[in-house]
Design an enzyme around this catalytic site. Structure first.
Site, mmCIF file in Angstrom:
data_model
loop_
_atom_site.group_PDB
_atom_site.id
_atom_site.type_symbol
_atom_site.label_atom_id
_atom_site.label_comp_id
_atom_site.label_asym_id
_atom_site.label_seq_id
_atom_site.Cartn_x
_atom_site.Cartn_y
_atom_site.Cartn_z
ATOM 1 N N ASP A 1 0.751 -1.760 -0.411
ATOM 2 C CA ASP A 1 -0.002 -0.042 -0.241
ATOM 3 C C ASP A 1 0.485 1.174 0.127
ATOM 4 O OD1 ASP A 1 0.859 -0.873 2.408
ATOM 5 O OD2 ASP A 1 -1.253 -0.997 3.855
ATOM 6 N N ASN B 1 -7.334 -4.596 14.564
ATOM 7 C CA ASN B 1 -8.866 -4.340 14.234
ATOM 8 C C ASN B 1 -9.066 -5.823 13.173
ATOM 9 O OD1 ASN B 1 -8.091 -3.136 12.152
ATOM 10 N ND2 ASN B 1 -9.720 -1.752 12.064
ATOM 11 N N HIS C 1 -7.178 -5.648 10.116
ATOM 12 C CA HIS C 1 -6.708 -5.229 8.835
ATOM 13 C C HIS C 1 -5.347 -5.789 7.999
ATOM 14 C CE1 HIS C 1 -4.655 -1.442 10.112
ATOM 15 N NE2 HIS C 1 -3.943 -1.621 9.467
ATOM 16 N N GLU D 1 -9.670 -2.301 5.270
ATOM 17 C CA GLU D 1 -10.412 -2.783 7.437
ATOM 18 C C GLU D 1 -11.666 -3.040 6.735
ATOM 19 O OE1 GLU D 1 -8.874 -0.849 9.066
ATOM 20 O OE2 GLU D 1 -7.660 0.418 8.206
HETATM 21 C C1 F6R Z 1 1.515 -2.127 6.194
HETATM 22 C C2 F6R Z 1 0.109 -2.505 6.076
HETATM 23 C C3 F6R Z 1 -0.676 -1.955 7.738
HETATM 24 C C4 F6R Z 1 0.149 -2.956 8.747
HETATM 25 C C5 F6R Z 1 -0.417 -2.909 9.614
HETATM 26 C C6 F6R Z 1 -0.024 -3.548 11.257
HETATM 27 O O1 F6R Z 1 2.102 -1.984 5.189
HETATM 28 O O2 F6R Z 1 -0.605 -2.806 5.360
HETATM 29 O O3 F6R Z 1 -1.635 -3.145 7.054
HETATM 30 O O4 F6R Z 1 0.783 -3.910 8.225
HETATM 31 O O5 F6R Z 1 -0.951 -1.515 10.396
HETATM 32 O O6 F6R Z 1 1.166 -1.994 11.266
HETATM 33 P P1 F6R Z 1 2.058 -2.613 12.663
HETATM 34 O O7 F6R Z 1 3.318 -3.137 12.147
HETATM 35 O O8 F6R Z 1 3.175 -1.050 12.592
HETATM 36 O O9 F6R Z 1 1.453 -2.958 13.789
#
Ligand code: F6R
Length: 247
Positions: free
Chosen positions: A67, A136, A138, A143
């Protein structure tokens, strides 16, 4: 699905790096799907260390990231392109022209997304997709919602995400309101998935994703339907799963 536990963040970072290294060694021309966020930083650090020791060669590797924020250039320190350069690409012998992140500067969302889907198809699909998980459930910027989005799409960031991100910017206006993200179909099409999770804040989401019903309300739950998922999680992230004696 295989679940590897680690005692702490360093432990899972090394284990995940071992799994990713094996992929790179077994297939030097592999296409790696990569993630940003705090979880993979330790894994990337370990990969850099092994590269410096001469154990890893990235020269033929291709990468596609999950992303990117819409509206940010790769020079912006908050962009995911900047993150990847800073945390991995600038420190290994990867050919940057084979590292792909959605084009945050493309204003036409449909074009940005279809271009990115095309890139994923052109490189031949993803051999191993690295994922973090949100509190959550995701994955990428997919989401919780009504339906699983399939391919790369543009998402409106929630007000709470915008507020949370504002600390990195000069003012609220500069904070991106949208992002481009791979969809569930892109992720599920990867041959292998490597999900890493650290800390108690992920424990409930990890439990619901791996053992709850498969539902768009918990996007990572779709991974139960993927044939080759490896989860590497520390004791914090495994807390609920351990309490329920599921492993
Ligand atoms: C990152 C992404 C997100 C993260 C997720 C966990 O490219 O797409 O889905 O993997 O938000 O984030 P952290 O590792 O910061 O807890």
């Amino acid at each position: 699905m295989i679940i590897y536990s680690g005692k702490d963040y360093n432990d899972i970072s090394r284990k995940a790096a071992n799994i990713m290294s094996a992929q790179i060694i077994m297939k030097p021309r592999a296409v790696l799907g990569l993630a940003t966020g705090s979880t993979p930083v330790g894994m990337y650090r370990q990969l850099i260390e092994w590269y410096r020791k001469g154990d890893l060669d990235f020269s033929q590797i291709t990468t596609v990231n999950l992303d990117e924020y819409k509206g940010l250039s790769g020079e912006n320190e908050q962009s995911y392109r900047y993150f990847m350069n800073n945390n991995l690409f600038d420190h290994v012998n990867i050919d940057k022209s084979r590292t792909f992140v959605p084009n945050g500067l493309e204003k036409d969302s449909r074009k940005a997304c279809s271009d990115y889907n095309q890139i994923i198809h052109t490189v031949g699909g993803i051999d191993m997709q690295l994922l973090g998980i949100g509190g959550n459930g995701h994955i990428g910027f997919n989401e919780p919602g009504e339906a699983f989005e399939t391919e790369t799409h543009c998402v409106d960031l929630t007000e709470s995400t915008i507020q949370a991100n504002s600390r990195f910017f000069n003012n609220l206006d500069e904070v991106p309101k949208q992002a481009y993200t791979m969809g569930i179909k892109n992720i599920m099409s990867a041959k292998k998935i490597l999900l890493i999770a650290s800390g108690e804040s992920k424990a409930e989401a990890l439990y619901r994703s791996l053992y709850g019903p498969v539902t768009p309300n918990v996007p990572a739950s779709i991974l139960q339907l993927h044939p080759d998922v490896t989860v590497v999680a520390d004791e914090g992230a495994l807390k609920v799963i351990r309490e329920k004696e599921l492993i």
